[in-house]
Scaffold this active site. Sequence first.
Site, PDB file in Angstrom:
ATOM      1  N   TYR A  27       3.482   6.707   9.923  1.00 27.40           N
ATOM      2  CA  TYR A  27       2.876   5.771   9.477  1.00 27.40           C
ATOM      3  C   TYR A  27       3.900   4.730   8.902  1.00 27.40           C
ATOM      4  O   TYR A  27       3.407   3.369   9.165  1.00 27.40           O
ATOM      5  CB  TYR A  27       1.792   6.181   8.555  1.00 27.40           C
ATOM      6  CG  TYR A  27       0.625   5.073   8.492  1.00 27.40           C
ATOM      7  CD1 TYR A  27      -0.507   5.365   9.271  1.00 27.40           C
ATOM      8  CD2 TYR A  27       0.675   4.038   7.659  1.00 27.40           C
ATOM      9  CE1 TYR A  27      -1.391   4.240   9.160  1.00 27.40           C
ATOM     10  CE2 TYR A  27      -0.099   3.008   7.464  1.00 27.40           C
ATOM     11  CZ  TYR A  27      -1.395   3.098   8.329  1.00 27.40           C
ATOM     12  OH  TYR A  27      -2.447   2.211   8.368  1.00 27.40           O
ATOM     13  N   TYR A  38      -9.457   5.919   6.754  1.00 27.51           N
ATOM     14  CA  TYR A  38      -9.622   6.285   8.341  1.00 27.51           C
ATOM     15  C   TYR A  38     -10.727   7.312   8.128  1.00 27.51           C
ATOM     16  O   TYR A  38     -10.481   8.637   7.573  1.00 27.51           O
ATOM     17  CB  TYR A  38      -8.313   6.553   8.775  1.00 27.51           C
ATOM     18  CG  TYR A  38      -7.271   5.560   9.062  1.00 27.51           C
ATOM     19  CD1 TYR A  38      -6.957   5.232  10.331  1.00 27.51           C
ATOM     20  CD2 TYR A  38      -6.639   5.031   7.947  1.00 27.51           C
ATOM     21  CE1 TYR A  38      -6.067   4.353  10.733  1.00 27.51           C
ATOM     22  CE2 TYR A  38      -5.501   4.152   8.347  1.00 27.51           C
ATOM     23  CZ  TYR A  38      -5.320   3.947   9.510  1.00 27.51           C
ATOM     24  OH  TYR A  38      -4.386   2.785   9.858  1.00 27.51           O
ATOM     25  N   PRO A  76      -4.504   0.919  18.527  1.00 26.86           N
ATOM     26  CA  PRO A  76      -4.083   0.192  17.070  1.00 26.86           C
ATOM     27  C   PRO A  76      -4.292   1.243  16.181  1.00 26.86           C
ATOM     28  O   PRO A  76      -3.906   0.731  14.779  1.00 26.86           O
ATOM     29  CB  PRO A  76      -5.312  -0.876  16.827  1.00 26.86           C
ATOM     30  CG  PRO A  76      -6.480  -0.621  17.855  1.00 26.86           C
ATOM     31  CD  PRO A  76      -5.726   0.220  19.029  1.00 26.86           C
ATOM     32  N   LYS A  97       1.078   0.268  14.979  1.00 24.74           N
ATOM     33  CA  LYS A  97       2.314   0.093  15.385  1.00 24.74           C
ATOM     34  C   LYS A  97       2.737  -1.016  16.229  1.00 24.74           C
ATOM     35  O   LYS A  97       3.977  -1.090  16.674  1.00 24.74           O
ATOM     36  CB  LYS A  97       2.637   1.618  16.190  1.00 24.74           C
ATOM     37  CG  LYS A  97       2.584   2.846  15.436  1.00 24.74           C
ATOM     38  CD  LYS A  97       4.014   2.904  14.680  1.00 24.74           C
ATOM     39  CE  LYS A  97       3.916   4.021  13.529  1.00 24.74           C
ATOM     40  NZ  LYS A  97       3.622   3.443  12.468  1.00 24.74           N
ATOM     41  N   HIS A 102       0.814  -1.215   0.069  1.00 23.68           N
ATOM     42  CA  HIS A 102       0.043   0.009   0.013  1.00 23.68           C
ATOM     43  C   HIS A 102       0.859   1.206  -0.074  1.00 23.68           C
ATOM     44  O   HIS A 102       1.499   1.548   0.821  1.00 23.68           O
ATOM     45  CB  HIS A 102      -0.922  -0.034   1.197  1.00 23.68           C
ATOM     46  CG  HIS A 102      -2.131  -0.876   1.174  1.00 23.68           C
ATOM     47  ND1 HIS A 102      -3.114  -0.695   1.790  1.00 23.68           N
ATOM     48  CD2 HIS A 102      -2.387  -1.905   0.320  1.00 23.68           C
ATOM     49  CE1 HIS A 102      -4.093  -1.618   1.394  1.00 23.68           C
ATOM     50  NE2 HIS A 102      -3.600  -2.370   0.623  1.00 23.68           N
TER      51      HIS A 102
END
Length: 391
Positions: free
Chosen positions: A385, A201, A293, A297, A72
């Site tokens: 990220y 998100y 979550p 991580k 991704h």
Amino acid sequence: MRTTVGIIGAGPAGLLLARLLHNAGIDSVVLESRDRAYVEHRQRAGILEQGTVDVLRAAGAGDRMDREGLRHDGIELRFDKRRHRVDFPALTGGRSVMVYAQTEVCKDLIALQLKDGGPLLFEAEALAVEGAGTDSPRVRFRHEGVEDVLDCDYVVGCDGFWGIARKAIPAELTRVFERTYPFGWLGILADVAPSHDELVYARHDRGFALLSMRSPSVSRLYLQVPEDTDAEAWSDDAIWDELERRFETADDWRLDRGPITQKSVTPMRSYVHEPMRHGRLFLAGDAAHIVPPTGAKGLNLAVGDVVTFARALTHQQETGSSDLLDAYSRTCLRRVWQAERFSYDMTTLLHRSPGATPFEDRLQLARLERIASSRAAETDLAEGYTGFPFE
């Protein structure tokens, strides 16, 4: 039994550490309290940072990941029915993430360990770590109904938050930092192709939602819910209806529905135990720290810990210097606290706290607007990220 490194726990941290040590010519024994089937099927994280992907490849555990994992190059943020894509490679010099479930990482590492690694004992319950502050630590354990002792030069506790390793560090030497969030995640697995090719998100006035996946045909989705929610109290239709509300956009995007095969509620908390080392006992992964979550991580932090330990022990074996082992806790905690910060920022950016005021709602939207309009803010998110570097 005797070995150089006794590893408690055969999750991804313990298994990867055993592989890294094997490749460095250092022997180890892994003790796992559960059976192999349980380890290979417990659902956990599914996002691997660039650094984790690189480590697995270098360790010889990346072949199936590269065939079956889903690279991704970004995520999508949704707010006010708007969509904003964060392009990871463009913002980080080419870094990305991989969608590849923890269960699959464990299967790959178990196969390698059983093929050419040191002993991996399933259903071997660690009972206590003794002599952590001496040069001869040992792990008392029970295997096949018989108590035994594993004598070691070093012990690494990869046995999770509820494990026994952390208990061997004297309470007067420890500091604990934690935060419990007043909400959780209702998560589902569904037999339906993901409705978007990257993670979504979503910040909504009704609460957060996440669209993720486990494979091209299996979707993983989450809803923010009150912390005491019973997953079974939600019907399948109610879950899909709420997901549709929170993912709604101003364009013609639609959420595809399918049979829900699993429901569960995940609590949200942040936790750090300092130090991560006492004598010849070293903590790694959830034994030392937990993150909500939202930032993906948890598994990746565990990888950073065991990479740090393996490098430090290899350095000691090659040079005789214990400098890197002595610095283990400080080195790991620098990365841990950056990940805690990032996970906290993502959580407070996207979740609506119970009783949030209109002022707080506007601040959330202002933060999201900043990310969508500022390359600097967007880069900070992308760098966090895709992962902080291993020191």
